[in-house]
Scaffold this motif. Structure first.
Motif, PDB file in Angstrom:
ATOM      1  N   ARG A 102      58.901   8.532 100.321  1.00 42.68           N
ATOM      2  CA  ARG A 102      59.541   9.678 100.497  1.00 42.68           C
ATOM      3  C   ARG A 102      60.531   9.880 101.836  1.00 42.68           C
ATOM      4  NH1 ARG A 102      58.403  14.152 103.535  1.00 42.68           N
ATOM      5  NH2 ARG A 102      56.837  14.286 104.191  1.00 42.68           N
ATOM      6  N   GLU A 103      61.266  10.808 102.279  1.00 47.52           N
ATOM      7  CA  GLU A 103      62.054  11.149 103.523  1.00 47.52           C
ATOM      8  C   GLU A 103      60.901  11.637 104.213  1.00 47.52           C
ATOM      9  OE1 GLU A 103      64.647  11.307 105.959  1.00 47.52           O
ATOM     10  OE2 GLU A 103      64.969  10.343 103.797  1.00 47.52           O
ATOM     11  N   ASP A 106      61.432  16.475 107.946  1.00 49.45           N
ATOM     12  CA  ASP A 106      61.613  17.584 107.135  1.00 49.45           C
ATOM     13  C   ASP A 106      62.766  17.877 107.019  1.00 49.45           C
ATOM     14  OD1 ASP A 106      59.066  18.001 106.555  1.00 49.45           O
ATOM     15  OD2 ASP A 106      58.764  18.665 108.302  1.00 49.45           O
ATOM     16  N   GLN A 107      63.031  18.503 106.009  1.00 46.21           N
ATOM     17  CA  GLN A 107      64.071  18.657 105.546  1.00 46.21           C
ATOM     18  C   GLN A 107      64.711  20.342 104.161  1.00 46.21           C
ATOM     19  OE1 GLN A 107      66.861  15.589 103.542  1.00 46.21           O
ATOM     20  NE2 GLN A 107      66.781  14.630 105.212  1.00 46.21           N
ATOM     21  N   LEU A 108      65.130  21.126 105.016  1.00 41.39           N
ATOM     22  CA  LEU A 108      65.405  22.124 104.383  1.00 41.39           C
ATOM     23  C   LEU A 108      65.808  22.082 102.879  1.00 41.39           C
ATOM     24  CD1 LEU A 108      65.336  25.551 105.045  1.00 41.39           C
ATOM     25  CD2 LEU A 108      67.644  24.935 105.133  1.00 41.39           C
ATOM     26  N   ARG A 109      64.906  23.081 101.487  1.00 41.24           N
ATOM     27  CA  ARG A 109      65.110  22.490 101.141  1.00 41.24           C
ATOM     28  C   ARG A 109      65.968  24.100 100.515  1.00 41.24           C
ATOM     29  NH1 ARG A 109      64.597  17.624 100.523  1.00 41.24           N
ATOM     30  NH2 ARG A 109      62.211  16.690 100.592  1.00 41.24           N
ATOM     31  N   HIS A 110      66.781  23.509  99.712  1.00 43.86           N
ATOM     32  CA  HIS A 110      68.157  24.889  99.544  1.00 43.86           C
ATOM     33  C   HIS A 110      67.334  25.124  98.055  1.00 43.86           C
ATOM     34  CE1 HIS A 110      71.074  25.066 103.378  1.00 43.86           C
ATOM     35  NE2 HIS A 110      71.076  22.900 102.773  1.00 43.86           N
ATOM     36  N   PRO A 111      66.904  26.881  97.859  1.00 41.47           N
ATOM     37  CA  PRO A 111      66.444  27.099  96.146  1.00 41.47           C
ATOM     38  C   PRO A 111      67.837  26.957  95.408  1.00 41.47           C
ATOM     39  CG  PRO A 111      66.395  28.706  97.530  1.00 41.47           C
ATOM     40  CD  PRO A 111      66.395  27.817  98.789  1.00 41.47           C
ATOM     41  N   THR A 112      67.987  27.113  94.149  1.00 40.84           N
ATOM     42  CA  THR A 112      68.325  27.177  93.243  1.00 40.84           C
ATOM     43  C   THR A 112      69.467  28.762  93.326  1.00 40.84           C
ATOM     44  OG1 THR A 112      67.353  26.402  91.097  1.00 40.84           O
ATOM     45  CG2 THR A 112      68.245  24.945  92.258  1.00 40.84           C
TER      46      THR A 112
END
Length: 187
Positions: A102-103, A106-112
């Motif tokens: 996996r990547e 730590d990348q920001l996960r944008h909520p939908t």
């Protein structure tokens, strides 16, 4: 295709295939049924790692010593120590089979977010406004077009052209448009 087989026995394979715009190879392949090459399961390559070797590599990749390193770094470290288990791509293949790739950043996960939906059932219930930059007569000069639209009727209820973008100008336009449309300030 059974009608084609019946016709092919009477007229011949080539004329039947020409009439049906069918390649003779397709006709023969269908008539003979599936070949052995399609029905046999693919054998593993002769030089692939044995299950114990794969488990050894997986244990190395997930060990506490190498848990934070990329497979290329692990491969180089082990090579410096005189150990060679497999190639870097095989390490990635093993990790991918275990769903462990996996990547790592730590990348920001944008909520939908739900898109806002504006619903107006009559005129002057909901307005939308925008400011557009217009090119002026000379280089590096601009005008700003303030527009207020009624969402229900798509009617331009107010507009103004100004030399600059300003909150006080926007307030003045909204106040003037509200008074022109007979809308009270408390609404």
């Amino acid at each position: 295709m059974s009608a084609a087989q019946t016709t092919a026995t009477a007229l011949g394979v080539r004329p039947t295939c020409a009439a049906l715009a069918l390649a003779p190879a397709t006709f023969y392949r269908y008539r003979n049924g599936p070949t052995k090459a399609l029905t046999l399961a693919r054998r593993p390559p002769a030089r692939s790692l044995a299950l114990t070797e794969r488990q050894t590599v997986l244990d190395l990749l997930t060990s506490a010593r190498f848990c934070d390193d990329a497979p290329r770094q692990i491969w180089a470290t082990l090579l410096d120590e005189g150990q060679y288990h497999c190639s870097v791509s095989t390490m990635y293949r093993i990790l991918h089979a275990e769903q462990a790739v996996r990547e790592r950043r730590d990348q920001l996960r944008h909520p939908t977010y739900t898109k806002p939906e504006l619903l107006a059932t009559a005129a002057n219930q909901v307005w939308s406004w925008d400011i557009t930059k217009l090119l002026g007569p000379a280089k590096w000069t601009y005008f700003y077009l303030y527009v207020i639209l009624d969402i229900f009727s798509r009617y331009v209820v107010g507009w103004m052209v100004a030399p600059r973008e300003s909150a006080t100008l926007a307030r003045q336009l909204i106040a003037a448009t509200c008074s022109k449309q007979s809308i009270a300030e408390d609404h």
